[in-house]
Write an enzyme that holds these catalytic residues in place. Structure first.
Site, PDB file in Angstrom:
ATOM      1  CB  CYS A   1      40.066 -37.225 -28.063  1.00  0.00           C
ATOM      2  SG  CYS A   1      40.880 -37.565 -26.481  1.00  0.00           S
TER       3      CYS A   1
ATOM      4  CG  HIS B   1      42.827 -40.494 -29.107  1.00  0.00           C
ATOM      5  ND1 HIS B   1      42.617 -39.147 -29.255  1.00  0.00           N
ATOM      6  CD2 HIS B   1      42.306 -41.079 -30.210  1.00  0.00           C
ATOM      7  CE1 HIS B   1      41.997 -38.925 -30.414  1.00  0.00           C
ATOM      8  NE2 HIS B   1      41.794 -40.083 -31.013  1.00  0.00           N
TER       9      HIS B   1
ATOM     10  CG  HIS C   1      39.335 -39.878 -33.704  1.00  0.00           C
ATOM     11  ND1 HIS C   1      40.689 -39.753 -33.602  1.00  0.00           N
ATOM     12  CD2 HIS C   1      39.113 -40.337 -34.966  1.00  0.00           C
ATOM     13  CE1 HIS C   1      41.254 -40.130 -34.748  1.00  0.00           C
ATOM     14  NE2 HIS C   1      40.312 -40.491 -35.580  1.00  0.00           N
TER      15      HIS C   1
END
Length: 157
Positions: A55, A106, A118
């Site tokens: 990410c 994340h 993402h």
């Protein structure tokens, strides 16, 4: 052929995120950069489109296209820039989540209309909604890390 299909699907997802026009030429620079890597697989520690992204590596890759620097990890990225209320998000802002139960783990780039780009471990580079149950429950914060000038470059077409 597979890359062409992924590109078309990525562009369709981005266009459905609220762009008024339906022509690929009308994508913002940010949307265009994201669409070019849609479907690139997840790879822990990855920072290259040819190998895969995690990410934060995906964020670094996109921001590098605009000559913007950020720290390497999502946790470090979450301490840069300024805090942004969820209701004040604009394209290019970073959104952060606690997916592990141990703090920020994340991150993604807000692209507008409640959606963010993402690299997820299950789908690779993709677009998700902040309102999806999984992400809604795990949302932690958002940060604005770019100047007004950089923002204008990202949203131009």
């Amino acid at each position: 052929m597979k890359k062409a299909i992924v590109f078309v699907l990525g562009a369709a997802l981005l266009l459905s995120s609220g762009s008024a026009n339906v022509y690929a030429d009308d994508l913002t620079k940010l949307e265009n950069e994201v669409s070019e890597v849609m479907g690139v697989p997840y790879k822990w520690g990855g920072t290259k489109a040819s190998e895969g992204f995690d990410c934060s590596g995906f964020i670094l890759y996109i921001f590098d296209k605009f000559n913007l620097d950020l720290p390497r990890t999502s946790k470090a990225q979450a301490s840069t820039g300024v805090y942004v209320e969820k209701s004040e998000l604009r394209p290019g802002d970073l959104v952060f989540f606690d997916t592990s139960g141990n703090g920020i783990s994340h991150a993604g780039i807000y692209v507008g209309n409640g959606k963010f780009a993402h690299s997820s471990s299950s789908n690779g580079v993709s677009i998700s909604k902040l309102s999806e149950g999984y992400y809604k429950q795990r949302y932690v914060t958002a940060r604005r890390t770019i100047s007004e000038n950089s923002y204008q470059k990202m949203i131009s077409d």
